[in-house]
Every structure is written in structure tokens, then in C-alpha cells.
Enzyme design. Structure first.
Site, mmCIF file in Angstrom:
data_model
loop_
_atom_site.group_PDB
_atom_site.id
_atom_site.type_symbol
_atom_site.label_atom_id
_atom_site.label_comp_id
_atom_site.label_asym_id
_atom_site.label_seq_id
_atom_site.Cartn_x
_atom_site.Cartn_y
_atom_site.Cartn_z
ATOM 1 N NE ARG A 171 -3.198 0.268 3.141
ATOM 2 C CZ ARG A 171 -4.418 0.719 2.832
ATOM 3 N NH1 ARG A 171 -5.198 -0.017 2.059
ATOM 4 N NH2 ARG A 171 -4.860 1.867 3.294
ATOM 5 N NE ARG A 175 6.432 8.702 -4.632
ATOM 6 C CZ ARG A 175 5.603 9.118 -3.671
ATOM 7 N NH1 ARG A 175 6.044 9.856 -2.678
ATOM 8 N NH2 ARG A 175 4.333 8.800 -3.701
ATOM 9 N NE ARG A 250 -4.665 -5.722 15.549
ATOM 10 C CZ ARG A 250 -4.230 -6.062 16.759
ATOM 11 N NH1 ARG A 250 -4.626 -7.207 17.314
ATOM 12 N NH2 ARG A 250 -3.416 -5.268 17.421
ATOM 13 N NE ARG A 281 -2.799 5.786 12.041
ATOM 14 C CZ ARG A 281 -3.145 5.286 10.868
ATOM 15 N NH1 ARG A 281 -2.336 5.380 9.843
ATOM 16 N NH2 ARG A 281 -4.291 4.672 10.697
ATOM 17 C CD GLU A 301 -5.031 5.834 14.464
ATOM 18 O OE1 GLU A 301 -5.182 6.797 13.711
ATOM 19 O OE2 GLU A 301 -4.856 4.658 14.071
ATOM 20 C CE1 TYR A 349 -6.270 -0.892 5.254
ATOM 21 C CE2 TYR A 349 -4.472 -2.482 5.135
ATOM 22 C CZ TYR A 349 -4.967 -1.263 5.543
ATOM 23 O OH TYR A 349 -4.147 -0.407 6.244
ATOM 24 C CG ASP A 351 -7.382 2.827 0.482
ATOM 25 O OD1 ASP A 351 -7.289 2.639 1.709
ATOM 26 O OD2 ASP A 351 -6.412 2.716 -0.295
HETATM 27 N N1 UDP Z 1 3.432 0.705 7.911
HETATM 28 C C1 UDP Z 1 4.645 0.627 8.529
HETATM 29 N N2 UDP Z 1 5.206 1.740 9.073
HETATM 30 C C2 UDP Z 1 4.607 2.947 9.014
HETATM 31 C C3 UDP Z 1 3.362 3.045 8.348
HETATM 32 C C4 UDP Z 1 2.792 1.901 7.814
HETATM 33 O O1 UDP Z 1 5.214 -0.454 8.637
HETATM 34 O O2 UDP Z 1 5.160 3.917 9.541
HETATM 35 C C5 UDP Z 1 2.829 -0.527 7.348
HETATM 36 C C6 UDP Z 1 1.940 -1.225 8.371
HETATM 37 O O3 UDP Z 1 2.066 -2.617 8.193
HETATM 38 C C7 UDP Z 1 0.564 -0.764 7.969
HETATM 39 C C8 UDP Z 1 0.700 -0.745 6.462
HETATM 40 O O4 UDP Z 1 2.020 -0.250 6.229
HETATM 41 O O5 UDP Z 1 -0.445 -1.641 8.409
HETATM 42 C C9 UDP Z 1 -0.305 0.112 5.738
HETATM 43 O O6 UDP Z 1 -0.232 1.429 6.212
HETATM 44 P P1 UDP Z 1 -1.368 2.495 5.945
HETATM 45 O O7 UDP Z 1 -0.835 3.828 6.352
HETATM 46 O O8 UDP Z 1 -1.870 2.326 4.579
HETATM 47 O O9 UDP Z 1 -2.476 2.036 7.005
HETATM 48 P P2 UDP Z 1 -3.869 2.683 7.433
HETATM 49 O O10 UDP Z 1 -3.745 4.178 7.293
HETATM 50 O O11 UDP Z 1 -4.893 2.043 6.552
HETATM 51 O O12 UDP Z 1 -3.988 2.259 8.873
#
Ligand code: UDP
Length: 370
Positions: A171, A175, A250, A281, A301, A349, A351
């Protein structure tokens, strides 16, 4: 008079369907067990700040039709998501990009960064990545995996990275440019006025009735729903009374507080990637909309395993759950008057843009009434 459709769940999938159905001449009753509309995209105004009550929602899409569609219900601001990650006393930019690599290794060019990653990946000898750990390691190498992925992911999912599907880490963009935009999509922004208002507008049609605080189970016991078309956006395993076992999700617990200061963390999203910090976060809501209020609202969170009574947020799409979901999907085929939609109904999952796309695609199969 029975409505033509019963829509279970007043979230995005249900609201788009209700709106489109009204346009085709159908009436619908939308029920939701919560006492508000908009599901998990619900936002609430706290002293002028739109608080994302169920976690950060940043709209992004490359689907022009979906972008045009949401823009009918709201004007979007120019917010671009650029989270930062705190690992111990180190600060990194996300997603993984030249800013991250140069901070991590002191490299300056894409070639230096690629070489550094390749050196680390070579030692691991991963052929075809089969899980999240192997996928992450082969994309960004050991240092970034250890500092920015492993701890965060294991907190977020409550499972070892080796037991999680590889797609979850894909996801995130990786880059070799100095670009901190978390998404690769063409269109992005936050709706001015909040998400709740979008859903409210979608649902405001004389053909749509909304009843809140109504549980599907009790509704089903009290009414004969066999004559109605049903759009069900709750958990698919719950629909079938968990008869094939429960699917795992979850959940998230938020600690939200208003602080008597103008700016707490200088960014909307700050990830805490080390395992020992209990939350994943902190969201500072005002930064999604460039707020200048004198106070600020933050949410920590805490990820947790879902159990009955909690809100489900993320399906755990590991092989075991996926297999169980497929069995439920098979059962669903025999419910000829019911369509399952959204993150929970399809155990996916999704968006927000993909939810809208799926709802519009489904609606394109429904003929105009009469
Ligand atoms: N992830 C990570 N470190 C970060 C942010 C995301 O390892 O700092 C990984 C983690 O496994 C997470 C996944 O990337 O579940 C997808 O992140 P995303 O931000 O898309 O999650 P969401 O915002 O849907 O919770």
C-alpha cells in the site's frame, strides 16, 4: 409500506447505494446500529476542528469518475498526506523516499540509495516474497524494515510480520525521488466541512429514510425481509451468526484530547514506529485542514484485537481468515436478495475511493424502477 431496499449500515457503501437508488426511483430504509451516520468516516466538529472520530481518513484516488462523484457532495482542500515517523529520537519522512534514505544512510542520489538497499537485500536471498516481512525487506532492506516497519506493523496487526500478507506493505509507495506524498494517486484532499456532511447529503432525499440505533438482528427478527432487496454492509460472519466461525478484525482505541496550545506536533500524522511505544500514531486533526484555531485536538491510536462489542476496522486477510471468508462468500450466494458490500461485508482492506467504485459498479447493474 415496505421500502424497496433495506440498507444495513449508513457508511459510505450504504450511502452511495441509497443515493443512487433514489435517483433510479427506489425507496430505501437505511438502518445503522450506531447513533450517527457515516460509519467510520464520521467526523465531528470540535471548536471548529473536524475530528476524525474513527481515525484519519484522507481521500485519494486515481479514478476520475469517483473523484468527480465525491466533488458533487463537497469541495476538497489541497491537503497532501506526508506523515513523519518517530523511531526513538530519530525523525524520518514517509513514505519511503529519498528523504528517508538520505536521513537513514547519508546518501544523496537515487543511485546511492538503490545501492545501499541492494547491498542489504542481496544478503537475505529472498526469491519470491511470501509474507509482509519478506516483501518489506526486499523492497527497502534491513535498516528501514527494522526501524520503520517491523515495530509499527506488529503493533498495528498484533501478529508477526511473517504471518501477514505481503500486499499490506505494498500500500505504501517506495520511490527514489524527494517526494513525501504518501499516495501515488492523481487526486487527493480532505472535504471542507467534514465527511459526515458528504454522507448527510447523499442520504437527503425524500425516498430515503434513515433510522439510527437500529440493529440488523432485531430488525430481522421483527420484520420479514425476504420480500425486500437487502444491501448489507456489516460483518459478513455476523450476518450468518458466525456459523462457520468468526473472522478476525483489528480494532482501534482512540485517546482523544483537546490541548490548550496551538500546535502540538506540527503535522497531521506522526507514526511511532518502535515497538515499546504503545500507540501506533498520533493524529493532530487541525492540520488536515490548515486550522488556525487557538486550541488543538489530538488522538493517540492504540491497535487492539477485535472482539464482540468493539468496532471492527481492519480485516485480517491472512490465509486462514481468507479461507473462512471464502466459505462465507459461498453461503452468501444462496441469499439471493442480499448484496454484501464495503470493508466488512466483503472483508477487504478497501480505501474510500474503492468503496465508492464498488458501490457505483453495483448500482450500474440496477435498472431504473418501473
Ligand atoms: N506501515 C509501517 N510503518 C509505518 C506506516 C505503515 O510499517 O510507519 C505498514 C503497516 O504494516 C501498515 C501498512 O504499512 O499496516 C499500511 O499502512 P497504511 O498507512 O496504509 O495504514 P492505514 O492508514 O490504513 O492504517
Amino acid at each position: 409500506m415496505q421500502p424497496d431496499y433495506l440498507i444495513v449500515g449508513a457508511g459510505l457503501f450504504g450511502a452511495v447505494c441509497a443515493h443512487e437508488l433514489a435517483g433510479k426511483g427506489y425507496s430505501s430504509l437505511v438502518i445503522d446500529r450506531r447513533n450517527h451516520i457515516a460509519g467510520n468516516i464520521y467526523t465531528k466538529n470540535v471548536h471548529g476542528i473536524q475530528v476524525h472520530q474513527y481515525g484519519a481518513h484522507i481521500f485519494h484516488t486515481s479514478d476520475r469518475e469517483v473523484w468527480d462523484y465525491v466533488n458533487r457532495f463537497a469541495e476538497f482542500n489541497q491537503y497532501i498526506n506526508s506523515p513523519v515517523a518517530f523511531y526513538k529520537d530519530e525523525v524520518y519522512n514517509l513514505p519511503f523516499n529519498m528523504n528517508t534514505f538520505s536521513k537513514m544512510w547519508g546518501v544523496r542520489t537515487p543511485e546511492e540509495a538503490r545501492r545501499k538497499i541492494a547491498e542489504q537485500v542481496e544478503k537475505l536471498n529472498i526469491k519470491m516474497p511470501e509474507n509482509l516481512e519478506e516483501q518489506a525487506l526486499s523492497l527497502v532492506g534491513t535498516d528501514i524494515y527494522e526501524k520503520l516497519i517491523k515495530g509499527y506493523t506488529e503493533k498495528q496487526w498484533g501478529r508477526p510480520c511473517r504471518e501477514l500478507p505481503a500486499f499490506i506493505i505494498r500500500r505504501l509507495p517506495c520511490r527514489f525521488t524527494y517526494d513525501n506524498n504518501y499516495f501515488n494517486d492523481r487526486y487527493q484532499g480532505i472535504p471542507i466541512g467534514g465527511y459526515t456532511d458528504i454522507v448527510k447529503q447523499m442520504l437527503s432525499d425524500a425516498r430515503i429514510t434513515v433510522e439510527l440505533g437500529v440493529d440488523f438482528k432485531s430488525y430481522r427478527e421483527a420484520h420479514d425481509i425476504h420480500e425486500m432487496q437487502v444491501i448489507y454492509t456489516g460483518c459478513i460472519d455476523e450476518y450468518f451468526d458466525y456459523k462457520l466461525g468468526t473472522l478476525e478484525y483489528r480494532s482501534v482505541r482512540f485517546e482523544t484530547e483537546e490541548l490548550d496550545m496551538e500546535n502540538y506536533q506540527g503535522n497531521a500524522v506522526v507514526n511511532y514506529t518502535e515497538r515499546s511505544v504503545p500507540y501506533t500514531r498520533i493524529i493532530e486533526h487541525k492540520h488536515f485542514e490548515f486550522g488556525t484555531q487557538p486550541t488543538t485536538v489530538i488522538s493517540r491510536e492504540y491497535s487492539q484485537e477485535w472482539s464482540k462489542g468493539l468496532e471492527p476496522y481492519y480485516p485480517v486477510n491472512d490465509p486462514r481468515n481468507q479461507e473462512r471468508f471464502l466459505a462465507y462468500e459461498k453461503l452468501a450466494e444462496s441469499e439471493t436478495n442480499v448484496t454484501f458490500g464495503g470493508r466488512l461485508g466483503q472483508y477487504r482492506y478497501y480505501d474510500m475511493d474503492k468503496v465508492i467504485r464498488a458501490a457505483l459498479d453495483y448500482m450500474s447493474t440496477v435498472k431504473r424502477k418501473g
